[in-house]
Design an enzyme around this catalytic site. Structure first.
Site, PDB file in Angstrom:
ATOM      1  N   SER A  84       0.857  -1.197   0.000  1.00  0.00           N
ATOM      2  CA  SER A  84       0.000   0.000   0.000  1.00  0.00           C
ATOM      3  C   SER A  84       0.883   1.233   0.000  1.00  0.00           C
ATOM      4  O   SER A  84       2.007   1.193   0.522  1.00  0.00           O
ATOM      5  CB  SER A  84      -0.873   0.019   1.259  1.00  0.00           C
ATOM      6  OG  SER A  84      -1.479   1.295   1.426  1.00  0.00           O
ATOM      7  N   TYR A 105      -0.784  -0.730  10.534  1.00  0.00           N
ATOM      8  CA  TYR A 105      -0.983  -1.047   9.106  1.00  0.00           C
ATOM      9  C   TYR A 105       0.242  -0.613   8.306  1.00  0.00           C
ATOM     10  O   TYR A 105       0.791  -1.361   7.503  1.00  0.00           O
ATOM     11  CB  TYR A 105      -2.236  -0.324   8.610  1.00  0.00           C
ATOM     12  CG  TYR A 105      -2.604  -0.609   7.171  1.00  0.00           C
ATOM     13  CD1 TYR A 105      -3.093  -1.853   6.796  1.00  0.00           C
ATOM     14  CD2 TYR A 105      -2.487   0.373   6.182  1.00  0.00           C
ATOM     15  CE1 TYR A 105      -3.462  -2.112   5.470  1.00  0.00           C
ATOM     16  CE2 TYR A 105      -2.849   0.124   4.867  1.00  0.00           C
ATOM     17  CZ  TYR A 105      -3.338  -1.120   4.515  1.00  0.00           C
ATOM     18  OH  TYR A 105      -3.693  -1.376   3.210  1.00  0.00           O
TER      19      TYR A 105
HETATM   20  N1  LIG Z   1      -8.902  -0.787  -0.442  1.00  0.00           N
HETATM   21  C1  LIG Z   1      -7.858   0.023  -0.406  1.00  0.00           C
HETATM   22  O1  LIG Z   1      -7.990   1.259  -0.444  1.00  0.00           O
HETATM   23  C2  LIG Z   1      -6.457  -0.539  -0.315  1.00  0.00           C
HETATM   24  C3  LIG Z   1      -5.391   0.357  -0.457  1.00  0.00           C
HETATM   25  C4  LIG Z   1      -4.098  -0.126  -0.392  1.00  0.00           C
HETATM   26  C5  LIG Z   1      -3.878  -1.467  -0.203  1.00  0.00           C
HETATM   27  N2  LIG Z   1      -4.918  -2.318  -0.047  1.00  0.00           N
HETATM   28  C6  LIG Z   1      -4.627  -3.731   0.175  1.00  0.00           C
HETATM   29  O2  LIG Z   1      -5.317  -4.504  -0.780  1.00  0.00           O
HETATM   30  C7  LIG Z   1      -5.555  -5.798  -0.243  1.00  0.00           C
HETATM   31  C8  LIG Z   1      -7.028  -6.154  -0.463  1.00  0.00           C
HETATM   32  O3  LIG Z   1      -7.803  -5.248   0.281  1.00  0.00           O
HETATM   33  P1  LIG Z   1      -9.312  -4.870  -0.066  1.00  0.00           P
HETATM   34  O4  LIG Z   1      -9.383  -3.416  -0.011  1.00  0.00           O
HETATM   35  O5  LIG Z   1      -9.757  -5.603  -1.259  1.00  0.00           O
HETATM   36  O6  LIG Z   1     -10.003  -5.390   1.264  1.00  0.00           O
HETATM   37  P2  LIG Z   1     -11.136  -6.476   1.566  1.00  0.00           P
HETATM   38  O7  LIG Z   1     -12.265  -6.350   0.626  1.00  0.00           O
HETATM   39  O8  LIG Z   1     -11.366  -6.390   3.028  1.00  0.00           O
HETATM   40  O9  LIG Z   1     -10.396  -7.864   1.204  1.00  0.00           O
HETATM   41  C9  LIG Z   1      -9.484  -8.480   2.068  1.00  0.00           C
HETATM   42  C10 LIG Z   1      -9.402  -9.941   1.693  1.00  0.00           C
HETATM   43  O10 LIG Z   1      -8.435 -10.598   2.540  1.00  0.00           O
HETATM   44  C11 LIG Z   1      -9.026 -11.787   3.033  1.00  0.00           C
HETATM   45  N3  LIG Z   1      -8.436 -12.202   4.306  1.00  0.00           N
HETATM   46  C12 LIG Z   1      -8.509 -11.552   5.505  1.00  0.00           C
HETATM   47  N4  LIG Z   1      -7.887 -12.283   6.440  1.00  0.00           N
HETATM   48  C13 LIG Z   1      -7.435 -13.405   5.823  1.00  0.00           C
HETATM   49  C14 LIG Z   1      -6.721 -14.549   6.264  1.00  0.00           C
HETATM   50  N5  LIG Z   1      -6.325 -14.689   7.543  1.00  0.00           N
HETATM   51  N6  LIG Z   1      -6.429 -15.523   5.366  1.00  0.00           N
HETATM   52  C15 LIG Z   1      -6.804 -15.406   4.076  1.00  0.00           C
HETATM   53  N7  LIG Z   1      -7.469 -14.343   3.589  1.00  0.00           N
HETATM   54  C16 LIG Z   1      -7.780 -13.362   4.463  1.00  0.00           C
HETATM   55  C17 LIG Z   1     -10.515 -11.441   3.163  1.00  0.00           C
HETATM   56  O11 LIG Z   1     -11.317 -12.604   3.147  1.00  0.00           O
HETATM   57  P3  LIG Z   1     -11.819 -13.423   4.439  1.00  0.00           P
HETATM   58  O12 LIG Z   1     -12.248 -12.430   5.465  1.00  0.00           O
HETATM   59  O13 LIG Z   1     -12.907 -14.246   3.845  1.00  0.00           O
HETATM   60  O14 LIG Z   1     -10.659 -14.262   4.855  1.00  0.00           O
HETATM   61  C18 LIG Z   1     -10.727 -10.659   1.882  1.00  0.00           C
HETATM   62  O15 LIG Z   1     -10.917 -11.555   0.809  1.00  0.00           O
HETATM   63  C19 LIG Z   1      -5.135  -5.738   1.229  1.00  0.00           C
HETATM   64  O16 LIG Z   1      -3.838  -6.286   1.368  1.00  0.00           O
HETATM   65  C20 LIG Z   1      -5.093  -4.249   1.521  1.00  0.00           C
HETATM   66  O17 LIG Z   1      -4.213  -3.910   2.553  1.00  0.00           O
HETATM   67  C21 LIG Z   1      -6.214  -1.886  -0.115  1.00  0.00           C
END
Ligand SMILES: NC(=O)c1ccc[n+]([C@@H]2O[C@H](COP(=O)([O-])OP(=O)(O)OC[C@H]3O[C@@H](n4cnc5c(N)ncnc54)[C@H](OP(=O)(O)O)[C@@H]3O)[C@@H](O)[C@H]2O)c1
Length: 260
Positions: A141, A154
């Site tokens: 990120s 984070y």
């Molecule tokens: N959205 C943003 O603005 C943003 C910005 C920068 C970076 N990111 C990064 O992008 C990635 C995806 O984020 P997102 O925004 O798409 O969030 P999200 O919709 O909350 O997705 C997170 C995913 O991780 C899975 N997860 C959580 N704990 C887990 C575990 N112990 N084992 C396996 N899977 C697990 C969740 O599924 P379950 O709960 O079913 O396990 C879900 O599929 C993350 O690494 C986040 O830090 C996001």
């Protein structure tokens, strides 16, 4: 262009960025293995992809369980074939304001964002080096570029991933393995739906997944989007501390009732 014979593994694919990327890759002919803890959500993703003619297979997994990661990678490769592209995307965010500073909150984010990714890397690196092929994208990120108030836990996990990828990119290249670092800005997903502050340059998840997918087909080390916001964050990263800390101090939100 069709990638009919190619196999991808995406972690954190039950929602948000990972789910949308899985759909886009499946629509494009990839065979996509998807992992997350919620088996039901993965099943609904499989059904949605099948409706669009794509091949997605669910491999429920908690990436913090290193042994389970090993078993899952072995199962994917025996059932779908060698993984050509891994996207290590599983992760979460939880604000860690200093007035609620708890080691347990930090441990949770380190275990998932950092160690969960490292558990996956452990199982992929050996296989990929042996066959002198394979591509890995690690989702960090822009929050890892520099310390941001209320995101100390984070931010440290994402800064750790950035540093890890910088080292591994160089080490893996002579072995024919390509490692890429993904640094998104704000993307509308269940993760950011919890944020109660304005998110500059917020991207829709379809656009963000498309930018990520496009980046995977290139050889550049970093895949980052949206460009305007991420360049602002890169500039913040290189400012002298006196200036940088003056800027980040303006991002500080005080708990209700506390004077600013
Ligand atoms: N959205 C943003 O603005 C943003 C910005 C920068 C970076 N990111 C990064 O992008 C990635 C995806 O984020 P997102 O925004 O798409 O969030 P999200 O919709 O909350 O997705 C997170 C995913 O991780 C899975 N997860 C959580 N704990 C887990 C575990 N112990 N084992 C396996 N899977 C697990 C969740 O599924 P379950 O709960 O079913 O396990 C879900 O599929 C993350 O690494 C986040 O830090 C996001």
């Amino acid at each position: 262009m069709s990638e009919a014979t190619k196999c991808a593994w995406i972690t954190g694919a039950s929602s948000g960025l990972g789910r949308e990327l899985a759909l886009q890759m499946a629509r494009d002919g990839w065979s996509v293995a998807v992992s997350a803890r919620s088996a039901e959500k993965l099943d609904s993703l499989v059904a949605e992809a099948a409706g669009a003619g794509g091949r997605v297979a669910a491999y429920p997994l908690d990436v913090t369980d290193a042994d389970a990661v090993g078993r899952t990678v072995a199962r994917i490769e025996s059932e779908l074939g060698s993984i050509d592209q891994a996207v290590l995307n599983a992760g979460t965010h939880q604000p860690t304001p200093v007035h609620e500073f708890k080691a347990s909150d930090f441990r949770k984010l380190v275990d998932l964002n950092l160690m969960g990714t490292i558990n996956c890397l452990e199982r992929l690196i050996g296989r990929f080096r042996e066959r002198r092929a394979g591509r890995i994208a690690v989702v960090a990120s822009v929050a890892g570029y520099t310390g941001l108030p209320q995101a100390s836990a984070y931010g440290l996990t994402k800064a750790g991933l950035i540093n890890l990828c910088e080292a591994l990119r160089v080490e893996l290249k002579p072995d024919g393995v390509t490692l890429q670092l993904v640094n998104p800005g704000f993307v509308r997903t269940p993760l950011t739906d919890r944020n109660d502050f304005p998110m500059p340059f917020l991207m829709e998840v379809e656009d963000a997944a498309r930018a990520l997918y496009r980046g995977l087909s290139r050889n550049s080390f970093e895949i980052t989007f949206p460009r305007r916001f991420t360049w602002m964050m890169k500039l913040l990263r290189i400012l002298p501390y006196s200036l940088k800390l003056a800027v980040t101090a303006r991002m500080l939100r005080r708990p209700e009732g506390q004077a600013t």
